[in-house]
Design a protein around this motif. Sequence first.
Motif: not given
Length: 429
Positions: A146-159
Amino acid sequence: MVEKRKPIPVGEAVRKVMEYARPGLKEMVPLECAYGRFLAEDLAADHEVPSFDRSPYDGFAIRAEDTLQASSENPATFEVVGVIGAGSVFTETVGPYQAVRIMTGAQIPQDCDAVVMLELTNERRDHKKTYIEIKRMFKKGDNISFQGEDVRKGEILAKRGTYISPGITALLATFGYNEVPVAKKPVIGVLATGSELLDVNEPLEAGKIRNSNAYMILSQIQRAGGEPVYFGKLNDDLESCISAVANALSKVDMLITTGGVSVGDFDYLPAIYEHLGASVLFNKVAMRPGSVTTVARYEHKLLFGLSGNPSACYVGFELFVHPAVRTYSFNDKPHLLKEEAILEEDFPKPNPFTRFVRANLSYFDGRLIVKPSGFDKSSAVSSLAEANALIVLPGGTRGYAKGMTVDVLLLEDNRGSEWPWENIVPSYK
Ligand SMILES: Nc1nc2c(c(=O)[nH]1)N[C@H]1C(S)=C(S)[C@@H](COP(=O)(O)OP(=O)(O)OC[C@H]3O[C@@H](n4cnc5c(N)ncnc54)[C@H](O)[C@@H]3O)O[C@H]1N2
Ligand code: MOO
Ligand SMILES: [Mg+2]
């Protein structure tokens, strides 16, 4: 009369250095050069991953409702109305009992809501048309990524300040970072002092040794994430040392010297700092090896006067220079990571000062185990080869026995820690 130096605790010495450690600048590098650098900005998802519903299998996209009655006795037959590979989009209508042959990674056609693996179908051709048979029921959503099942828009993936691993590189590519904002590497000068030092290519002669510290520090700088600049080796001559240190200092963000920080007649670093007007933060630390480690500040630059003794020099770098390099790289866990490990052999030496034993850390039976990596003297070079950790034995302890739990600082780790200097347990006996 020789000046009496007052040793300060290791944690206090590190804290003094960190008062002057500053974050550096940002620069852009091509993605293929980003591995091993530190992010200068948060890595945020500006779209979902995947950005469309897609097939995880090679097979057929169908409407799940058409399989409601399907069974091995009563298979449902579907007409195959198209073929799509990854990268292609099927824009036509898919009606009742129609299927689209779909490959892994291809976008699910708008009218379909399930995928049947190729292996679960029987295919037949009839009057130039292709049909498949399906022998079981599928639910809406079966076998769909599904669309977005791995990463959601707006998520901070690495600081900001995160070490760029191969995995972070994959994310950078996913989000379109052709150029990556990374921390500029601090430029760190290295000067070796000592009239006894030979160049690496020179044959040994009486009373002389080859300069190993300079090359060791050049590697340690790279491991920490800095850009080393080697300014060569110097004889113990005050005038030429002053001008070499002043010259090197004008070209770097930080400067490391080795040797000449103790109380010998030709240990000139204290006089050099005085001549330059650099303020000395400390010149004696309650630790072994490296008790003579001296750190001074000149304007906004740190001068690390590491010991000439190889093991002391090595430890001084990891405790004091490493966190300054990581801070410059925006990393908020700049110190070595501390863990607990089981001592694999006796270490009977008493520890008047906190001792940092060069050690080899490994795993056994699901536990971390550690043993000294060789000859344990400040002057030792051989024990450095296998060292991937430092055992921390607090001052005032009487030696340790095999099987005891000890604190260890990890040298090859990139997670780091905020402050490892609290709760160093004197003995876990
Ligand atoms: N009276 C005292 N003597 C010493 C003291 C003290 O407190 N009182 N401290 C001892 C300790 S502890 C150490 S550690 C050393 C530190 O000496 P320096 O940092 O001044 O270094 P040097 O004297 O220049 O050299 C020490 C040792 O290391 C060898 N060396 C130097 N440079 C290199 C290099 N680039 N590569 C390999 N080896 C190097 C040098 O030949 C000496 O053997 O002082 C004790 N003395
Ligand atoms: O500074 Mo020395 O290395 O303490 O042994
Ligand atoms: Mg000396």
